[in-house]
Design a protein around this motif. Structure first.
Motif, PDB file in Angstrom:
ATOM      1  N   UNK A 177      23.639 -35.679 -11.343  1.00 17.98           N
ATOM      2  CA  UNK A 177      23.211 -34.926 -10.087  1.00 17.98           C
ATOM      3  C   UNK A 177      21.903 -34.096 -10.798  1.00 17.98           C
ATOM      4  N   UNK A 178      21.367 -33.189 -10.069  1.00 16.91           N
ATOM      5  CA  UNK A 178      20.139 -32.625 -10.739  1.00 16.91           C
ATOM      6  C   UNK A 178      19.947 -31.388  -9.836  1.00 16.91           C
ATOM      7  N   UNK A 179      20.008 -29.864 -10.804  1.00 17.83           N
ATOM      8  CA  UNK A 179      19.867 -29.125  -9.935  1.00 17.83           C
ATOM      9  C   UNK A 179      18.437 -28.521  -9.911  1.00 17.83           C
ATOM     10  N   UNK A 180      18.186 -28.250  -8.394  1.00 17.80           N
ATOM     11  CA  UNK A 180      17.069 -27.464  -8.690  1.00 17.80           C
ATOM     12  C   UNK A 180      16.922 -26.296  -8.166  1.00 17.80           C
ATOM     13  N   UNK A 181      15.654 -25.143  -8.637  1.00 20.40           N
ATOM     14  CA  UNK A 181      16.496 -23.387  -8.754  1.00 20.40           C
ATOM     15  C   UNK A 181      15.412 -23.274  -7.187  1.00 20.40           C
ATOM     16  N   UNK A 182      15.236 -22.311  -6.922  1.00 17.34           N
ATOM     17  CA  UNK A 182      14.021 -21.814  -5.879  1.00 17.34           C
ATOM     18  C   UNK A 182      14.557 -20.393  -5.295  1.00 17.34           C
ATOM     19  N   UNK A 183      13.735 -20.129  -4.891  1.00 11.91           N
ATOM     20  CA  UNK A 183      13.318 -18.575  -4.547  1.00 11.91           C
ATOM     21  C   UNK A 183      12.773 -18.278  -3.215  1.00 11.91           C
ATOM     22  N   UNK A 184      13.034 -17.625  -2.359  1.00 12.50           N
ATOM     23  CA  UNK A 184      11.780 -17.116  -1.557  1.00 12.50           C
ATOM     24  C   UNK A 184      11.508 -15.671  -1.312  1.00 12.50           C
ATOM     25  N   UNK A 185      10.798 -15.433  -1.200  1.00 11.65           N
ATOM     26  CA  UNK A 185       9.476 -14.820  -0.808  1.00 11.65           C
ATOM     27  C   UNK A 185       8.955 -13.862   0.606  1.00 11.65           C
ATOM     28  N   UNK A 186       8.889 -12.458   0.319  1.00 10.61           N
ATOM     29  CA  UNK A 186       8.994 -11.671   1.111  1.00 10.61           C
ATOM     30  C   UNK A 186      10.064 -11.717   2.559  1.00 10.61           C
ATOM     31  N   UNK A 187      11.176 -10.999   1.627  1.00  6.77           N
ATOM     32  CA  UNK A 187      12.608 -11.774   2.127  1.00  6.77           C
ATOM     33  C   UNK A 187      12.575 -10.070   3.285  1.00  6.77           C
ATOM     34  N   UNK A 188      13.293 -10.835   4.567  1.00  6.80           N
ATOM     35  CA  UNK A 188      13.889 -10.010   5.486  1.00  6.80           C
ATOM     36  C   UNK A 188      15.011  -9.573   5.230  1.00  6.80           C
ATOM     37  N   UNK A 189      15.758  -8.193   4.607  1.00  9.15           N
ATOM     38  CA  UNK A 189      16.704  -7.452   4.015  1.00  9.15           C
ATOM     39  C   UNK A 189      17.895  -8.318   5.041  1.00  9.15           C
ATOM     40  N   UNK A 190      17.571  -7.511   6.648  1.00 11.46           N
ATOM     41  CA  UNK A 190      18.663  -7.495   7.866  1.00 11.46           C
ATOM     42  C   UNK A 190      19.239  -8.692   7.446  1.00 11.46           C
ATOM     43  N   UNK A 191      18.323 -10.113   8.118  1.00 11.43           N
ATOM     44  CA  UNK A 191      17.981 -11.350   8.327  1.00 11.43           C
ATOM     45  C   UNK A 191      18.513 -12.052   7.007  1.00 11.43           C
ATOM     46  N   UNK A 192      18.173 -11.453   5.737  1.00  9.72           N
ATOM     47  CA  UNK A 192      19.406 -12.554   4.649  1.00  9.72           C
ATOM     48  C   UNK A 192      20.997 -11.957   4.997  1.00  9.72           C
ATOM     49  N   UNK A 193      20.881 -10.422   4.968  1.00  9.65           N
ATOM     50  CA  UNK A 193      22.550  -9.782   5.107  1.00  9.65           C
ATOM     51  C   UNK A 193      22.801 -10.455   6.316  1.00  9.65           C
ATOM     52  N   UNK A 194      22.751 -10.554   7.100  1.00 14.09           N
ATOM     53  CA  UNK A 194      22.950 -11.362   8.237  1.00 14.09           C
ATOM     54  C   UNK A 194      23.046 -13.125   7.758  1.00 14.09           C
ATOM     55  N   UNK A 195      22.738 -13.570   6.951  1.00 13.75           N
ATOM     56  CA  UNK A 195      22.713 -15.042   6.335  1.00 13.75           C
ATOM     57  C   UNK A 195      22.041 -15.789   7.715  1.00 13.75           C
ATOM     58  N   UNK A 196      20.926 -15.160   7.581  1.00 16.89           N
ATOM     59  CA  UNK A 196      19.583 -16.132   9.024  1.00 16.89           C
ATOM     60  C   UNK A 196      18.809 -17.056   8.228  1.00 16.89           C
TER      61      UNK A 196
END
Length: 263
Positions: free
Chosen positions: A51-70
């Motif tokens: 198995x290979x692990x890949x890490x990532x990040x999202x920039x300019x996230x909308x906190x409301x959408x993130x909390x709702x799992x959007x």
């Protein structure tokens, strides 16, 4: 009295500009970045998959959408593209023989996909077709484009099924996990028969069922230890390696005949 209209004009301009700036910032588009746990992977002759692990990040996230799992992320590790010949065997006069064949060009040798959820829960099938995302949407380009479309589709389906049966093509829903509102981790599979060469990791970001952004990063898979040195010699000095293999085969045959000859 002349200063009052001037001050009113300045205040009016600020009142218009501030909401405009705030609106532009709120509409800033999300982007996605990934980083591999290792840029180079060495495999040996006894490699049985990993198995290979890949890490990532999202920039300019909308906190409301993130909390709702959007937000949803799909990560793909795609192997080097190679031509593939698919043959159809049929029983003729009691014997199984190859009766038809179709050649496809630029077919990914391996294809491992991980996602936050089941694909049908992330976006519509049309979005995946447009992005050529997913095993069933990998474009199989036939060498002979004038062939019967129905036959091409049948051979392409057989090729996908064979790749999935061997573990070279796989999908792992739920293998992408968010560590925070902006950070995520994906786990993709390296099949036992994974080829050496430069692979490509790609990450796709979806928001509310719509595609937002994608990014990619290379991964180099090499032979390790003695296998790596032997591979390099065969690749860099193919003529001399071929002569060596012929001489080794002759020597092995002569030794076997000498050791196992009957008195």
């Amino acid at each position: 009295m002349g200063r009052i209209p001037l001050m009113l004009a300045v205040l009016l301009a600020l009142a218009i500009a501030v909401p405009t700036i705030a609106y532009a910032q709120s509409e800033k588009r999300e982007t996605i970045q990934i980083g591999l746990s290792a840029d180079t992977v060495s495999i040996t002759s006894d490699f049985s998959g990993a198995n290979l692990t890949i890490f990532g990040s999202i920039d300019n996230v909308d906190p409301v959408i993130a909390r709702e799992g959007g937000y949803d992320v799909i990560v793909v590790l795609e192997g080097p593209a190679r031509p593939v010949v698919v043959r159809l065997k049929q029983r003729v006069f009691g014997m199984w023989i190859n009766t038809e064949a179709e050649t496809f060009v630029n077919v990914p040798f391996s294809y491992s996909m991980a996602s936050t959820r089941q694909l049908q829960d992330i976006a519509e099938p049309k979005a995946y077709r447009q992005l050529a995302l997913g095993i069933n949407n990998i474009y199989m380009q036939p060498l002979d484009r004038s062939a019967d479309p129905a036959a091409i589709k049948e051979f392409a389906t057989a090729l996908r099924d064979r790749k999935k049966a061997s573990g070279l093509y796989s999908e792992r829903p739920g293998s992408v996990q968010f560590l925070s509102q902006t950070l995520f981790r994906a786990t993709v599979s390296l099949a036992p028969d994974v080829p050496v060469g430069t692979h490509r990791a790609r990450a796709f970001l979806f928001k509310g069922g719509g595609f937002v952004a994608q990014t990619s990063a290379p991964l180099v898979i090499l032979k390790g230890g003695f296998e790596r040195r032997l591979y390099q010699v065969a690749h860099d000095h193919g003529f001399f390696y071929g002569i060596f293999c012929v001489l080794l085969a002759l020597l092995t045959g002569w030794a076997g005949r000498f050791l196992f000859r009957k008195e």
